[in-house]
Design a protein around this motif. Structure first.
Motif, PDB file in Angstrom:
ATOM      1  N   ALA A  26       0.788  -1.253  -0.112  1.00 57.16           N
ATOM      2  CA  ALA A  26      -0.081  -0.092  -0.076  1.00 57.16           C
ATOM      3  C   ALA A  26       0.752   1.214   0.028  1.00 57.16           C
ATOM      4  CB  ALA A  26      -0.769   0.015   1.425  1.00 57.16           C
ATOM      5  N   PHE A  27       0.503   2.107  -0.916  1.00 58.12           N
ATOM      6  CA  PHE A  27       1.190   3.408  -1.138  1.00 58.12           C
ATOM      7  C   PHE A  27       0.801   4.477   0.332  1.00 58.12           C
ATOM      8  CE2 PHE A  27       1.055   2.629  -5.691  1.00 58.12           C
ATOM      9  CZ  PHE A  27       2.616   2.235  -5.564  1.00 58.12           C
ATOM     10  N   ILE A  28       1.980   5.427   0.726  1.00 62.04           N
ATOM     11  CA  ILE A  28       1.683   6.418   1.536  1.00 62.04           C
ATOM     12  C   ILE A  28       1.882   7.675   0.655  1.00 62.04           C
ATOM     13  CG2 ILE A  28       2.473   7.611   3.553  1.00 62.04           C
ATOM     14  CD1 ILE A  28       3.221   4.958   4.748  1.00 62.04           C
ATOM     15  N   ARG A  29       0.877   8.609   1.009  1.00 65.67           N
ATOM     16  CA  ARG A  29       1.281   9.773   0.036  1.00 65.67           C
ATOM     17  C   ARG A  29       2.383  10.712   0.686  1.00 65.67           C
ATOM     18  NH1 ARG A  29      -3.630  13.089  -2.673  1.00 65.67           N
ATOM     19  NH2 ARG A  29      -2.508  15.075  -3.286  1.00 65.67           N
ATOM     20  N   ASN A  30       3.519  10.627   0.026  1.00 62.39           N
ATOM     21  CA  ASN A  30       4.556  11.449   0.664  1.00 62.39           C
ATOM     22  C   ASN A  30       5.228  11.625  -0.578  1.00 62.39           C
ATOM     23  OD1 ASN A  30       7.078  12.315   1.657  1.00 62.39           O
ATOM     24  ND2 ASN A  30       6.641  11.037   3.554  1.00 62.39           N
ATOM     25  N   PHE A  31       5.428  12.937  -0.820  1.00 60.11           N
ATOM     26  CA  PHE A  31       6.384  13.544  -2.022  1.00 60.11           C
ATOM     27  C   PHE A  31       7.495  14.321  -1.577  1.00 60.11           C
ATOM     28  CE2 PHE A  31       2.255  12.348  -3.972  1.00 60.11           C
ATOM     29  CZ  PHE A  31       2.798  11.633  -4.740  1.00 60.11           C
ATOM     30  N   ASN A  32       8.039  14.172  -0.279  1.00 54.25           N
ATOM     31  CA  ASN A  32       9.077  14.880   0.288  1.00 54.25           C
ATOM     32  C   ASN A  32      10.449  14.536  -0.420  1.00 54.25           C
ATOM     33  OD1 ASN A  32      11.003  16.094   1.908  1.00 54.25           O
ATOM     34  ND2 ASN A  32       9.972  15.923   3.797  1.00 54.25           N
ATOM     35  N   PRO A  33      11.222  15.255  -1.068  1.00 51.31           N
ATOM     36  CA  PRO A  33      12.202  14.746  -2.027  1.00 51.31           C
ATOM     37  C   PRO A  33      13.601  14.881  -1.203  1.00 51.31           C
ATOM     38  CG  PRO A  33      11.625  17.136  -2.485  1.00 51.31           C
ATOM     39  CD  PRO A  33      10.751  16.673  -1.621  1.00 51.31           C
ATOM     40  N   LEU A  34      13.344  15.480   0.159  1.00 51.85           N
ATOM     41  CA  LEU A  34      14.422  15.838   0.930  1.00 51.85           C
ATOM     42  C   LEU A  34      14.730  14.546   1.910  1.00 51.85           C
ATOM     43  CD1 LEU A  34      14.229  19.459   1.765  1.00 51.85           C
ATOM     44  CD2 LEU A  34      15.486  18.299  -0.165  1.00 51.85           C
ATOM     45  N   ALA A  35      13.528  13.960   2.141  1.00 48.50           N
ATOM     46  CA  ALA A  35      13.857  12.579   3.020  1.00 48.50           C
ATOM     47  C   ALA A  35      14.291  11.370   2.349  1.00 48.50           C
ATOM     48  CB  ALA A  35      12.297  12.316   3.636  1.00 48.50           C
ATOM     49  N   GLU A  36      14.560  10.449   3.320  1.00 53.94           N
ATOM     50  CA  GLU A  36      15.087   9.374   2.909  1.00 53.94           C
ATOM     51  C   GLU A  36      14.076   8.270   2.051  1.00 53.94           C
ATOM     52  OE1 GLU A  36      17.558   7.540   1.425  1.00 53.94           O
ATOM     53  OE2 GLU A  36      19.068   7.701   3.220  1.00 53.94           O
ATOM     54  N   VAL A  37      14.702   7.390   1.470  1.00 56.92           N
ATOM     55  CA  VAL A  37      13.607   6.651   0.921  1.00 56.92           C
ATOM     56  C   VAL A  37      13.062   5.746   1.831  1.00 56.92           C
ATOM     57  CG1 VAL A  37      14.974   6.330  -1.470  1.00 56.92           C
ATOM     58  CG2 VAL A  37      15.339   4.749   0.475  1.00 56.92           C
ATOM     59  N   GLY A  38      12.054   4.935   1.659  1.00 59.36           N
ATOM     60  CA  GLY A  38      11.157   4.337   2.475  1.00 59.36           C
ATOM     61  C   GLY A  38       9.680   4.241   2.186  1.00 59.36           C
ATOM     62  N   ASP A  39       9.042   5.516   2.795  1.00 61.82           N
ATOM     63  CA  ASP A  39       7.629   5.758   2.350  1.00 61.82           C
ATOM     64  C   ASP A  39       7.673   6.903   1.423  1.00 61.82           C
ATOM     65  OD1 ASP A  39       6.392   3.846   4.221  1.00 61.82           O
ATOM     66  OD2 ASP A  39       6.568   5.123   5.984  1.00 61.82           O
ATOM     67  N   VAL A  40       8.711   7.534   1.027  1.00 65.39           N
ATOM     68  CA  VAL A  40       8.739   8.592  -0.016  1.00 65.39           C
ATOM     69  C   VAL A  40       8.616   8.037  -1.292  1.00 65.39           C
ATOM     70  CG1 VAL A  40       9.909  10.487  -1.067  1.00 65.39           C
ATOM     71  CG2 VAL A  40      10.153   9.903   1.348  1.00 65.39           C
ATOM     72  N   ARG A  41       7.514   8.367  -1.932  1.00 63.39           N
ATOM     73  CA  ARG A  41       7.171   7.953  -3.332  1.00 63.39           C
ATOM     74  C   ARG A  41       8.101   8.150  -4.506  1.00 63.39           C
ATOM     75  NH1 ARG A  41       4.858   5.688  -0.781  1.00 63.39           N
ATOM     76  NH2 ARG A  41       6.118   4.239  -1.765  1.00 63.39           N
ATOM     77  N   PRO A 111      19.741  19.099  10.231  1.00 60.03           N
ATOM     78  CA  PRO A 111      20.779  18.184   9.534  1.00 60.03           C
ATOM     79  C   PRO A 111      20.265  16.796   9.062  1.00 60.03           C
ATOM     80  CG  PRO A 111      21.268  19.389  11.486  1.00 60.03           C
ATOM     81  CD  PRO A 111      19.957  19.562  11.276  1.00 60.03           C
ATOM     82  N   ALA A 112      19.092  16.162   9.782  1.00 66.37           N
ATOM     83  CA  ALA A 112      18.523  14.865   9.376  1.00 66.37           C
ATOM     84  C   ALA A 112      18.144  14.815   7.880  1.00 66.37           C
ATOM     85  CB  ALA A 112      17.388  14.614   9.983  1.00 66.37           C
ATOM     86  N   LEU A 113      18.003  16.081   7.164  1.00 65.03           N
ATOM     87  CA  LEU A 113      17.718  16.080   5.554  1.00 65.03           C
ATOM     88  C   LEU A 113      19.103  16.029   4.810  1.00 65.03           C
ATOM     89  CD1 LEU A 113      14.694  18.147   5.714  1.00 65.03           C
ATOM     90  CD2 LEU A 113      14.805  15.900   5.608  1.00 65.03           C
ATOM     91  N   ASP A 114      20.506  16.433   5.519  1.00 62.92           N
ATOM     92  CA  ASP A 114      21.409  16.616   4.636  1.00 62.92           C
ATOM     93  C   ASP A 114      21.957  15.101   4.383  1.00 62.92           C
ATOM     94  OD1 ASP A 114      23.635  17.362   3.635  1.00 62.92           O
ATOM     95  OD2 ASP A 114      24.593  18.223   5.479  1.00 62.92           O
ATOM     96  N   LEU A 115      21.375  14.310   3.635  1.00 64.23           N
ATOM     97  CA  LEU A 115      21.613  13.101   3.576  1.00 64.23           C
ATOM     98  C   LEU A 115      23.148  12.731   2.877  1.00 64.23           C
ATOM     99  CD1 LEU A 115      18.230  11.779   2.181  1.00 64.23           C
ATOM    100  CD2 LEU A 115      18.923  11.627   4.536  1.00 64.23           C
ATOM    101  N   ARG A 116      23.527  13.695   2.114  1.00 69.69           N
ATOM    102  CA  ARG A 116      24.987  13.612   1.669  1.00 69.69           C
ATOM    103  C   ARG A 116      25.930  14.349   2.301  1.00 69.69           C
ATOM    104  NH1 ARG A 116      21.063  14.342  -2.336  1.00 69.69           N
ATOM    105  NH2 ARG A 116      21.040  13.001  -4.124  1.00 69.69           N
TER     106      ARG A 116
END
Length: 545
Positions: A26-41, A111-116
């Motif tokens: 099942a999909f979760i509606r999440n289009f946050n491009p700054l977050a880590e993969v997982g529930d992000v579409r 900082p949690a969004l600074d994945l790189r």
């Protein structure tokens, strides 16, 4: 598995049907491009939001995107980007250098969004007019270019109003990418329409992109075989018989070994995996030839001692690659385990120093049927040398959460691909990427730090000359092979299946203009802006915008 005779579902005209790489029920509606993969579409980083430039590994080139060019200063402490004029956000607002500045400042503030990890190197950002921006590093840092160039850029006028950018689901996204309009979103399917203000004239040629949910690769494969999917990127067993033979004119695939190497990660914060001899013993116990044959159907080959995939073929040192700790040798594996004090008990199973039976669990995402089979083969291999290993499957989100938090002993996992091996070895061995257990780690899930590797990485970051870089990469390969921070299994194929019955223009061996897989971030943008409906009168654009 593919013998089902149910009728094929009707596909909406002009709508490109794509599968997400991470299968989920099942999909979760999440289009946050700054977050880590997982529930992000899928669409967040491949269709809605865009980077300044895109690295294409097939040709080894940087392609202009939201930026039209870049330049370094003489001592490699500052890089500037010239931004493309005339770009608009999907709500009609103009895109400019302030959006880029805001995006990176948001990473500094969160900082949690600074994945790189860009702010471990950046010292200052300077906006030089509406369409030029410069980044100054605290010290020369050539590899930092890719971290900057590939960062998805968000709109300041939207995200400046977001209270918590980490948990922000961004359900109504505003982006610069080719597909931004959420037409429908249900747990089993979602669809995005064109960006009404997209900056590439006449593009995209496709009306919309659509994503059905599948709980496993097997379910997705059945839909692919039945012609219900236009573009997919996952493992399909015996593909020539199950997929191509169904419709040889239109069913095609291409699996170049350009994805990251797939690893068995051993959590080095836990005993006995903190011992290099134990990690190498586990490696020797694994029959990679069998893993490749049974689990991967021969689509790849066993990894070598450098851990590098073919994305780095021109950097690989042939002598280091010969290292024998990645060769199947159960006798050597057993002897090394004995020497480490992990001896067999009277029941034949090896025991830990406290006398308890060693019962490691190999974590695998349930939807990755190829990885599940690989895990089964490896569990049997470890059992053969006296390790009572068992496979444990989880839904993708739960598996990835455990991987990031270090809540595992052994787990399969991927590696990211960067323009040079610097990023690969930094993520694998840099102490700067190690975080405590229970904290979410964007990379270095096995929590390994090497002082020698850090020194070589620091030297490599300061030089732009490729010959000097190459010598340092050889040293990093040697350190990797000596210390075995993680256990390489096989180079990851870039899974790419496509059906040309309704759409054309996908990358092929003969027309290799881009990485063919929809899983490639952000290279999927190159494909979305080239594919067009069959019979379309739209002229094919140049491969580079």
């Amino acid at each position: 598995m593919f013998g089902c005779s149910a009728e094929r579902s009707e596909l909406p005209p002009g709508v490109l049907v794509i599968t997400e790489g991470e299968q989920t029920a099942a999909f979760i509606r999440n289009f946050n491009p700054l977050a880590e993969v997982g529930d992000v579409r899928w669409a967040a980083t491949r269709a809605i939001y865009e980077p300044m430039m895109i690295f294409e590994p097939i040709e080894g080139e940087w392609l202009p995107w939201l930026a039209t060019g870049s330049a370094w200063n003489e001592d490699a402490t500052q890089v500037s980007f010239t931004l493309r004029e005339g770009v608009k956000w999907s709500d009609g607002e103009a895109f400019d250098a302030d959006d880029v500045r805001f995006t990176f400042e948001l990473l500094r503030e969160t900082p949690a969004l600074d994945l790189r990890g860009v702010w471990s190197h950046i010292e200052a950002i300077e906006v030089r007019g509406s369409h030029e921006i410069a980044f100054t590093f605290a010290a020369p840092h050539v590899p930092g270019f890719s971290d900057l160039a590939h960062q998805p850029i968000v709109a300041e006028h939207v995200w400046s109003k977001v209270e918590d950018p980490i948990s922000f689901a961004n359900e109504e996204p505003v982006g610069t990418g080719p597909f931004t309009e959420v037409r429908t979103f249900q747990t089993q399917v979602y669809e995005l329409g064109k960006n009404p203000h997209y900056w590439q004239p006449g593009r995209p040629a496709v009306d919309a992109i659509r994503f059905p949910a599948f709980a496993s690769n097997d379910q997705a494969s059945l839909a692919l075989v039945r012609g219900e999917i236009d573009w997919a990127g996952y493992f399909v067993p015996v593909i020539d018989r199950t997929f191509v033979a169904r419709n040889p004119e239109h069913h095609h695939y291409w699996f170049p070994l350009l994805d990251g190497t797939v690893f068995l990660y051993a959590n080095t914060e836990l005993e006995p995996y903190d011992d290099v001899a134990v990690r190498k013993a586990i490696s020797r116990a694994i029959d990679r030839e069998m893993v490749v044959k049974v689990a991967m159907h021969g689509y790849t080959r066993p990894a070598d001692a450098t851990g590098l995939s073919d994305a780095y073929a021109r950097w690989r040192d042939p002598e280091v690659a010969k290292g024998d700790w990645v060769k199947h040798d159960p006798d050597k594996a057993g002897a090394a385990l004995d020497a480490a004090g992990l001896v067999r008990g009277s029941d034949g199973w090896r025991t830990l120093p406290d006398g308890s039976r060693w019962r490691p669990q190999i974590n695998v995402p349930a939807g990755f049927s190829d990885w599940v089979r690989a895990g089964q083969v490896m569990a049997a291999n470890l059992q053969a040398v006296g390790i009572d290993a068992r496979l444990k499957t989880y839904d993708f989100g739960a598996w990835f959460d455990k991987l990031q938090r270090g809540d595992f002993g052994l787990s399969l996992g991927w590696t990211e691909v960067d323009p040079t091996p610097y990023g690969f070895y930094r993520n694998m061995m840099s102490p700067a990427t190690v975080v405590p257990l229970e904290e979410s780690a964007p990379v270095n899930w096995h929590r390994y730090g090497s002082a020698e590797a850090e020194a070589a990485l620091a030297d490599m970051a300061s030089v732009a000359d490729e010959d000097r870089q190459r010598a340092l990469v050889v040293r990093l390969q040697q350190i990797f092979s000596e210390e075995a921070p993680a256990i390489p299994l096989f180079p990851g194929p870039l899974w790419a299946e496509f059906n040309t019955e309704r759409f054309t223009g996908f990358p092929t061996r003969e027309n290799a203009y881009a990485s063919p897989s929809p899983n490639a971030i952000p290279q999927a943008l190159l494909v979305l802006t080239r594919v067009e409906p069959r019979g379309s009168s739209t002229a094919q654009p140049e491969p580079r915008p």
